[in-house]
Design a protein around this motif. Structure first.
Motif, short mmCIF file in Angstrom:
data_model
loop_
_atom_site.label_atom_id
_atom_site.label_comp_id
_atom_site.label_asym_id
_atom_site.label_seq_id
_atom_site.Cartn_x
_atom_site.Cartn_y
_atom_site.Cartn_z
N SER A 100 -1.11 36.31 -16.96
CA SER A 100 -0.01 36.73 -16.10
C SER A 100 0.82 37.80 -16.77
CB SER A 100 0.87 35.52 -15.75
OG SER A 100 1.47 35.00 -16.92
N TYR A 157 3.05 39.06 -11.54
CA TYR A 157 4.13 38.38 -10.82
C TYR A 157 5.29 39.34 -10.67
CZ TYR A 157 1.65 33.95 -11.14
OH TYR A 157 0.72 32.95 -10.99
N ALA A 196 6.07 34.67 -14.32
CA ALA A 196 4.83 34.83 -15.09
C ALA A 196 4.68 33.73 -16.13
CB ALA A 196 4.81 36.20 -15.75
N ALA A 213 3.93 30.31 -14.53
CA ALA A 213 2.54 30.20 -14.10
C ALA A 213 1.65 29.65 -15.20
CB ALA A 213 2.03 31.56 -13.64
N VAL A 250 -2.40 29.97 -14.61
CA VAL A 250 -3.12 31.03 -15.32
C VAL A 250 -3.36 30.58 -16.76
CG1 VAL A 250 -2.24 32.92 -13.90
CG2 VAL A 250 -1.00 32.26 -15.95
N THR A 273 -0.51 34.42 -21.25
CA THR A 273 0.33 35.58 -20.97
C THR A 273 0.69 36.25 -22.28
OG1 THR A 273 2.27 36.38 -19.73
CG2 THR A 273 2.59 34.40 -21.05
#
Length: 324
Positions: free
Chosen positions: A157, A185, A191, A194, A200, A203
């Protein structure tokens, strides 16, 4: 005419000049808007609010922060590009809109460097690569191996296309020859959430947003994206150390203004920013944000972007990264 009368007339003329100058006033004479190209709660937003507080105290007029996220920061930047060039609206942004965005977004309605030129750089910051704790990896090497076993299945993300987190992922894919899917996002907190929710896999994000989650055992840190380790997480290796020399993907933050904004406003703002970022209190705030104070004036920042931008263009062209 006597010398005394001449002096009196000269003094009167000088006083009149001062009165006229006061009537026109020195910038700023009314509230100033700082448009942040990302959402509330992110590093740029917190930085903007810290600057606004200091600038309000220094310049005697309110500096008001307005968030305008979306399109990798370009919604906010385009809004400032269209704003009156009167010294009362500025953009708080950085690499997403000025180093990266022009190469990702092919149909921008404005030219970032031409229409919203630099005023000053404020800070730079590395990202931290963190993964979902359910992901069976403990290192970058293991992550790369898993991505090769499951091409295109792993996801990462970011706070939007063109952000440093997005491009850090693209850089790792290019250097490690792997495929992981980018999931953008609208804001940074979304983000990070997530990954926490398991939606996800990972990140690349600024330290203050993810380090507390790492310390709480909710995320696992694998590496930092700077060329050297950071004092905020000295035990976390760099991606370069993990076998990818030359890897560096930094976020940087600065202020920009509509083209033809009066130099009186931009020069004074730049001078105040230089003073503010050197203040111990501001340095401490930046460190808590996972950033380092790094002042550049308008000309220096323009030169920096001219060097930085081709690097990202080459990566984008080579990796096939898109604006999603």
């Amino acid at each position: 005419m006597s010398t005394l009368m001449q002096c009196a007339r000269a003094a009167a003329a000088m006083l009149l000049g001062l009165v006229c100058g006061a009537a026109h006033g020195a910038w700023p004479e009314r509230p100033v808007r700082l448009v942040v190209s990302s959402g509330a709660g992110g590093t740029a937003d917190i930085l903007a609010r810290s600057l606004a507080e200091k600038l309000t105290a220094a310049l005697g007029q309110p500096f008001i922060v307005e968030n305008k996220p979306g399109a990798g920061g370009h919604l906010g930047a385009a809004q400032v590009a269209r704003a009156p060039a009167d010294g009362y609206v500025f953009l708080v942004s950085g690499s997403p809109t000025h180093s990266v965005g022009p190469h990702l977004y092919k149909n921008l309605t404005y030219d970032p460097m031409h229409d919203v030129p630099p005023v000053a750089m404020v800070a730079v910051a590395p990202n931290l690569l963190v993964v979902d704790t359910e992901l069976p990896v403990q290192s970058v090497a293991q992550l790369v191996a898993l991505a090769k076993q499951r091409p295109g299945e792993l996801t990462y993300s970011s706070a939007g296309s063109g952000t440093s987190g997005h491009l850090a992922g693209a850089m790792l894919q290019s250097m490690a020859n792997i495929r992981i899917k980018h999931v953008p996002y609208k804001t940074g907190p979304e983000a990070v959430t997530a990954v926490l929710a398991g939606n996800v896999s990972m990140t690349f994000f600024t330290m203050p947003s993810v380090l507390p989650q790492v310390q709480a055992g909710k995320l696992r840190a694998l590496a930092v994206t700077s060329s050297t380790r950071t004092a905020l997480a000295p035990s976390v290796p760099t991606i370069a150390e993990a076998g990818y020399p030359g890897f560096e993907a930094l976020a940087w933050y600065g202020l920009f203004a509509p083209r033809n904004t009066p130099r009186e406003a931009t020069d004074r703002l730049s001078a105040e920013i230089k003073r503010i970022v050197q203040h111990p209190d501001m340095k401490e705030k930046l460190i808590r944000l996972g950033a380092e104070p790094h002042y550049l004036n308008a000309e220096q920042l323009e030169a920096y972007v001219r060097v930085e931008s081709p690097k990202w263009k080459a990566l984008i062209d080579a990796s096939g990264a898109e604006s999603d």
